[in-house]
Design a protein around this motif. Structure first.
Motif, mmCIF file in Angstrom:
data_model
loop_
_atom_site.group_PDB
_atom_site.id
_atom_site.type_symbol
_atom_site.label_atom_id
_atom_site.label_comp_id
_atom_site.label_asym_id
_atom_site.label_seq_id
_atom_site.Cartn_x
_atom_site.Cartn_y
_atom_site.Cartn_z
ATOM 1 N N MET A 102 0.769 -1.052 -0.062
ATOM 2 C CA MET A 102 -0.050 -0.113 0.002
ATOM 3 C C MET A 102 0.959 1.375 -0.114
ATOM 4 O O MET A 102 1.975 1.072 0.481
ATOM 5 C CB MET A 102 -1.158 0.063 1.226
ATOM 6 N N GLN A 103 0.537 2.186 -0.734
ATOM 7 C CA GLN A 103 1.311 3.469 -0.757
ATOM 8 C C GLN A 103 0.486 4.425 0.082
ATOM 9 O O GLN A 103 -0.606 4.757 0.079
ATOM 10 C CB GLN A 103 1.036 3.971 -2.369
ATOM 11 N N LEU A 104 1.341 5.289 0.731
ATOM 12 C CA LEU A 104 0.802 6.119 1.814
ATOM 13 C C LEU A 104 1.524 7.476 1.219
ATOM 14 O O LEU A 104 3.053 7.566 1.317
ATOM 15 C CB LEU A 104 1.216 5.941 3.459
ATOM 16 N N GLY A 105 1.189 8.531 0.959
ATOM 17 C CA GLY A 105 1.942 9.619 0.183
ATOM 18 C C GLY A 105 2.579 9.165 -1.091
ATOM 19 O O GLY A 105 1.779 8.527 -1.896
ATOM 20 N N THR A 106 3.971 9.217 -1.221
ATOM 21 C CA THR A 106 4.748 8.657 -2.434
ATOM 22 C C THR A 106 5.488 7.309 -2.027
ATOM 23 O O THR A 106 6.218 6.975 -2.908
ATOM 24 C CB THR A 106 5.393 9.932 -2.977
ATOM 25 N N VAL A 107 5.305 7.010 -0.864
ATOM 26 C CA VAL A 107 6.132 5.836 -0.219
ATOM 27 C C VAL A 107 5.223 4.633 -0.304
ATOM 28 O O VAL A 107 3.973 4.690 0.130
ATOM 29 C CB VAL A 107 6.557 6.303 1.023
ATOM 30 N N LYS A 108 5.825 3.502 -0.576
ATOM 31 C CA LYS A 108 5.070 2.068 -0.683
ATOM 32 C C LYS A 108 5.761 1.511 0.501
ATOM 33 O O LYS A 108 6.740 1.309 0.884
ATOM 34 C CB LYS A 108 5.398 1.434 -2.154
ATOM 35 N N TYR A 109 4.793 0.645 1.174
ATOM 36 C CA TYR A 109 4.879 -0.055 2.577
ATOM 37 C C TYR A 109 4.527 -1.431 2.272
ATOM 38 O O TYR A 109 3.338 -1.885 1.508
ATOM 39 C CB TYR A 109 4.173 0.541 3.700
ATOM 40 N N THR A 110 5.304 -2.332 2.863
ATOM 41 C CA THR A 110 4.789 -3.783 2.764
ATOM 42 C C THR A 110 3.771 -4.004 3.942
ATOM 43 O O THR A 110 3.400 -3.049 4.776
ATOM 44 C CB THR A 110 6.080 -4.584 3.430
ATOM 45 N N ALA A 111 3.022 -5.131 3.885
ATOM 46 C CA ALA A 111 1.863 -5.388 4.999
ATOM 47 C C ALA A 111 2.652 -5.593 6.313
ATOM 48 O O ALA A 111 1.938 -4.959 7.136
ATOM 49 C CB ALA A 111 1.194 -6.777 4.766
ATOM 50 N N GLU A 112 3.747 -6.061 6.460
ATOM 51 C CA GLU A 112 4.598 -6.020 7.744
ATOM 52 C C GLU A 112 4.859 -4.576 8.210
ATOM 53 O O GLU A 112 4.432 -4.131 9.409
ATOM 54 C CB GLU A 112 5.855 -6.613 7.638
ATOM 55 N N GLN A 113 5.190 -3.780 7.442
ATOM 56 C CA GLN A 113 5.392 -2.213 7.681
ATOM 57 C C GLN A 113 3.986 -1.467 8.188
ATOM 58 O O GLN A 113 4.292 -0.834 9.015
ATOM 59 C CB GLN A 113 6.050 -1.521 6.535
ATOM 60 N N LEU A 114 3.094 -1.739 7.438
ATOM 61 C CA LEU A 114 1.783 -1.140 7.793
ATOM 62 C C LEU A 114 1.472 -1.568 9.183
ATOM 63 O O LEU A 114 0.902 -0.939 9.825
ATOM 64 C CB LEU A 114 0.680 -1.573 6.637
ATOM 65 N N GLN A 115 1.655 -2.891 9.422
ATOM 66 C CA GLN A 115 1.041 -3.402 10.691
ATOM 67 C C GLN A 115 2.045 -2.786 11.961
ATOM 68 O O GLN A 115 1.614 -2.384 12.908
ATOM 69 C CB GLN A 115 1.192 -4.984 10.939
ATOM 70 N N ASN A 116 3.279 -2.504 11.445
ATOM 71 C CA ASN A 116 4.017 -1.941 12.612
ATOM 72 C C ASN A 116 3.664 -0.465 12.885
ATOM 73 O O ASN A 116 3.678 0.083 13.760
ATOM 74 C CB ASN A 116 5.520 -1.865 12.039
ATOM 75 N N ILE A 117 3.287 0.035 11.549
ATOM 76 C CA ILE A 117 2.679 1.657 11.745
ATOM 77 C C ILE A 117 1.503 1.746 12.794
ATOM 78 O O ILE A 117 1.171 2.404 13.767
ATOM 79 C CB ILE A 117 2.542 2.278 10.465
ATOM 80 N N ALA A 119 -1.780 8.357 9.472
ATOM 81 C CA ALA A 119 -1.473 7.318 8.448
ATOM 82 C C ALA A 119 -2.381 6.277 9.177
ATOM 83 O O ALA A 119 -2.802 5.404 8.392
ATOM 84 C CB ALA A 119 0.038 6.905 8.826
ATOM 85 N N HIS A 120 -2.668 6.037 10.583
ATOM 86 C CA HIS A 120 -3.420 5.009 10.984
ATOM 87 C C HIS A 120 -4.906 5.113 10.407
ATOM 88 O O HIS A 120 -5.404 4.138 10.018
ATOM 89 C CB HIS A 120 -3.606 5.233 12.653
ATOM 90 N N GLN A 121 -5.295 6.244 10.126
ATOM 91 C CA GLN A 121 -6.654 6.814 9.736
ATOM 92 C C GLN A 121 -6.724 6.478 8.051
ATOM 93 O O GLN A 121 -7.690 5.878 7.508
ATOM 94 C CB GLN A 121 -7.257 7.913 9.905
ATOM 95 N N LEU A 122 -5.542 6.782 7.542
ATOM 96 C CA LEU A 122 -5.634 6.633 5.911
ATOM 97 C C LEU A 122 -5.235 5.187 5.761
ATOM 98 O O LEU A 122 -5.827 4.758 4.700
ATOM 99 C CB LEU A 122 -4.322 7.464 5.535
ATOM 100 N N ILE A 123 -4.682 4.396 6.299
ATOM 101 C CA ILE A 123 -4.450 2.935 6.010
ATOM 102 C C ILE A 123 -5.901 2.312 6.298
ATOM 103 O O ILE A 123 -6.358 1.328 5.396
ATOM 104 C CB ILE A 123 -3.456 2.389 7.153
ATOM 105 N N VAL A 162 6.492 7.254 7.424
ATOM 106 C CA VAL A 162 5.904 7.101 8.658
ATOM 107 C C VAL A 162 6.656 6.242 9.794
ATOM 108 O O VAL A 162 7.067 4.971 9.356
ATOM 109 C CB VAL A 162 4.539 6.634 8.392
ATOM 110 N N PRO A 163 6.736 6.777 10.778
ATOM 111 C CA PRO A 163 7.558 5.955 11.866
ATOM 112 C C PRO A 163 6.744 4.711 12.217
ATOM 113 O O PRO A 163 5.334 4.841 12.074
ATOM 114 C CB PRO A 163 7.486 6.645 13.182
ATOM 115 N N PRO A 164 7.291 3.678 12.483
ATOM 116 C CA PRO A 164 8.680 3.403 12.878
ATOM 117 C C PRO A 164 9.529 2.937 11.583
ATOM 118 O O PRO A 164 10.597 2.708 11.842
ATOM 119 C CB PRO A 164 8.559 2.158 13.900
ATOM 120 N N VAL A 165 8.788 2.941 10.500
ATOM 121 C CA VAL A 165 9.797 2.497 9.474
ATOM 122 C C VAL A 165 10.495 3.632 9.003
ATOM 123 O O VAL A 165 11.756 3.474 8.681
ATOM 124 C CB VAL A 165 8.652 2.522 8.055
ATOM 125 N N GLY A 166 10.207 4.806 9.381
ATOM 126 C CA GLY A 166 11.012 6.063 9.025
ATOM 127 C C GLY A 166 10.752 7.121 10.016
ATOM 128 O O GLY A 166 10.264 6.751 11.099
#
Length: 99
Positions: A1-16, A30-34, A65-69
């Motif tokens: 899934m992409q948030l802004g211009t950055v793509k995230y894996t399912a694991e990264q989204l779960q971490n967010i 990010a929580h609400q956008l996901i 988005v933290p904790p990824v970035g």
């Protein structure tokens, strides 16, 4: 899934999702956008939320988005969009809440 211009894996989204906002408006947004994007992907009518999704993606841009970035936005900058997306996710606006 992409948030802004950055793509995230399912694991990264779960971490967010598992990261408390702690005063970082980017994480709250990010929580609400996901959640909104997942609702739409599962067939919810996006009419009431499409503009908010686009605006949230534009505001996030290339921030990671933290904790990824280490991205950060002030809550006052994200508050209106976070609320609009939360209202959609909670069924206050849009197609309503499904049990």
């Amino acid at each position: 899934m992409q948030l802004g211009t950055v793509k995230y894996t399912a694991e990264q989204l779960q971490n967010i999702f598992n990261t408390p906002a702690g005063g970082n408006g980017l994480i709250s947004l990010a929580h609400q956008l996901i959640a909104a994007k997942l609702n739409v992907a599962n067939g919810a009518d996006a009419t009431a939320v499409a503009a908010s999704i686009a605006a949230a993606d534009a505001l996030i841009g290339g921030l990671v988005v933290p904790p990824v970035g280490g991205g950060n936005l002030a809550p006052k900058k994200t508050g209106a969009l976070t609320t609009a997306l939360a209202n959609y996710n909670e069924g206050i606006t849009g197609p309503g809440y499904c049990e």
